[in-house]
Design an enzyme around this catalytic site. Structure first.
Site, PDB file in Angstrom:
ATOM      1  N   PHE A  59      -1.925 -26.726  -6.243  1.00  0.00           N
ATOM      2  CA  PHE A  59      -2.465 -27.976  -6.759  1.00  0.00           C
ATOM      3  C   PHE A  59      -1.370 -29.018  -6.942  1.00  0.00           C
ATOM      4  O   PHE A  59      -1.213 -29.607  -8.009  1.00  0.00           O
ATOM      5  CB  PHE A  59      -3.257 -27.750  -8.054  1.00  0.00           C
ATOM      6  CG  PHE A  59      -4.448 -26.861  -7.864  1.00  0.00           C
ATOM      7  CD1 PHE A  59      -5.650 -27.380  -7.405  1.00  0.00           C
ATOM      8  CD2 PHE A  59      -4.353 -25.498  -8.099  1.00  0.00           C
ATOM      9  CE1 PHE A  59      -6.744 -26.551  -7.203  1.00  0.00           C
ATOM     10  CE2 PHE A  59      -5.441 -24.664  -7.905  1.00  0.00           C
ATOM     11  CZ  PHE A  59      -6.636 -25.190  -7.447  1.00  0.00           C
ATOM     12  N   HIS A  60      -0.599 -29.232  -5.865  1.00  0.00           N
ATOM     13  CA  HIS A  60       0.439 -30.253  -5.862  1.00  0.00           C
ATOM     14  C   HIS A  60       0.843 -30.577  -4.428  1.00  0.00           C
ATOM     15  O   HIS A  60       0.452 -29.893  -3.488  1.00  0.00           O
ATOM     16  CB  HIS A  60       1.658 -29.804  -6.679  1.00  0.00           C
ATOM     17  CG  HIS A  60       2.377 -28.626  -6.095  1.00  0.00           C
ATOM     18  ND1 HIS A  60       2.032 -27.319  -6.412  1.00  0.00           N
ATOM     19  CD2 HIS A  60       3.396 -28.530  -5.210  1.00  0.00           C
ATOM     20  CE1 HIS A  60       2.833 -26.485  -5.745  1.00  0.00           C
ATOM     21  NE2 HIS A  60       3.672 -27.205  -5.010  1.00  0.00           N
ATOM     22  N   ALA A  61       1.624 -31.626  -4.302  1.00  0.00           N
ATOM     23  CA  ALA A  61       2.262 -32.008  -3.035  1.00  0.00           C
ATOM     24  C   ALA A  61       3.733 -32.267  -3.351  1.00  0.00           C
ATOM     25  O   ALA A  61       4.133 -32.288  -4.521  1.00  0.00           O
ATOM     26  CB  ALA A  61       1.601 -33.261  -2.455  1.00  0.00           C
ATOM     27  N   ARG A 106      -1.449 -28.974  -1.410  1.00  0.00           N
ATOM     28  CA  ARG A 106      -1.712 -27.567  -1.134  1.00  0.00           C
ATOM     29  C   ARG A 106      -2.300 -26.874  -2.344  1.00  0.00           C
ATOM     30  O   ARG A 106      -1.955 -27.178  -3.481  1.00  0.00           O
ATOM     31  CB  ARG A 106      -0.458 -26.848  -0.645  1.00  0.00           C
ATOM     32  CG  ARG A 106       0.552 -26.367  -1.651  1.00  0.00           C
ATOM     33  CD  ARG A 106       1.591 -27.351  -2.161  1.00  0.00           C
ATOM     34  NE  ARG A 106       2.040 -28.379  -1.281  1.00  0.00           N
ATOM     35  CZ  ARG A 106       3.108 -28.295  -0.494  1.00  0.00           C
ATOM     36  NH1 ARG A 106       3.856 -27.237  -0.535  1.00  0.00           N
ATOM     37  NH2 ARG A 106       3.441 -29.290   0.281  1.00  0.00           N
TER      38      ARG A 106
END
Length: 145
Positions: A59-61, A106
């Site tokens: 839950f980040h980029a 992602r």
């Protein structure tokens, strides 16, 4: 329309296939080298394991970081997203990896109890490189177009 500054509406991820040496009788060896099978210099390696099956991670980029994810055991689904297109890729073969470039959201889903996920990274840990909120990710992407 804004001026394109290097971010496009194309996928910044791809499945990599690594050489598998050996057979079922003797086992396998799979070599991966930086700037060969791994398309960058490796600055950090970490692994994720013992994740309960109901837990989702990621839950980040990243702004600059490149990664290759390799599932050494078990399986995991990786959802990748550039803000225009999403894809879920199942990793369950240690002779395959998933390259994820900068500015790609992602999520790691559906871990098997036995999953061991190795991550090869192009940078050392830097919290300022993370984009942890999806709407911020879209805002950053839009500014780069």
């Amino acid at each position: 329309m804004g001026q394109n500054k290097g971010i496009e509406k194309t996928k910044n991820w791809k499945v990599l296939s690594f050489n598998r040496i050996g057979d079922n009788e003797i086992g396998y060896l799979t070599p991966v080298e930086e700037n060969k099978e791994i398309p960058f210099l490796i600055k950090r390696v970490y692994y994720i394991y013992n994740v309960p099956e109901e837990i989702e991670r990621g839950f980040h980029a990243h702004r600059k970081l490149e990664q290759v994810l390799i599932c050494m055991n078990g399986s995991v689904d990786i959802k990748v997203d550039n803000g225009y297109e999403q894809e879920i890729i199942r990793l369950n073969d240690p002779a395959k990896g998933l390259y994820i470039g900068p500015h790609t959201w992602r999520e790691m889903l559906s871990f098997d109890a036995s999953t061991v996920l190795v991550v090869l990274a192009s940078q050392t840990y830097d919290e300022s490189d993370y984009i942890r909120n999806y709407s911020d990710f879209i805002d950053v992407r839009d500014k780069l177009l």
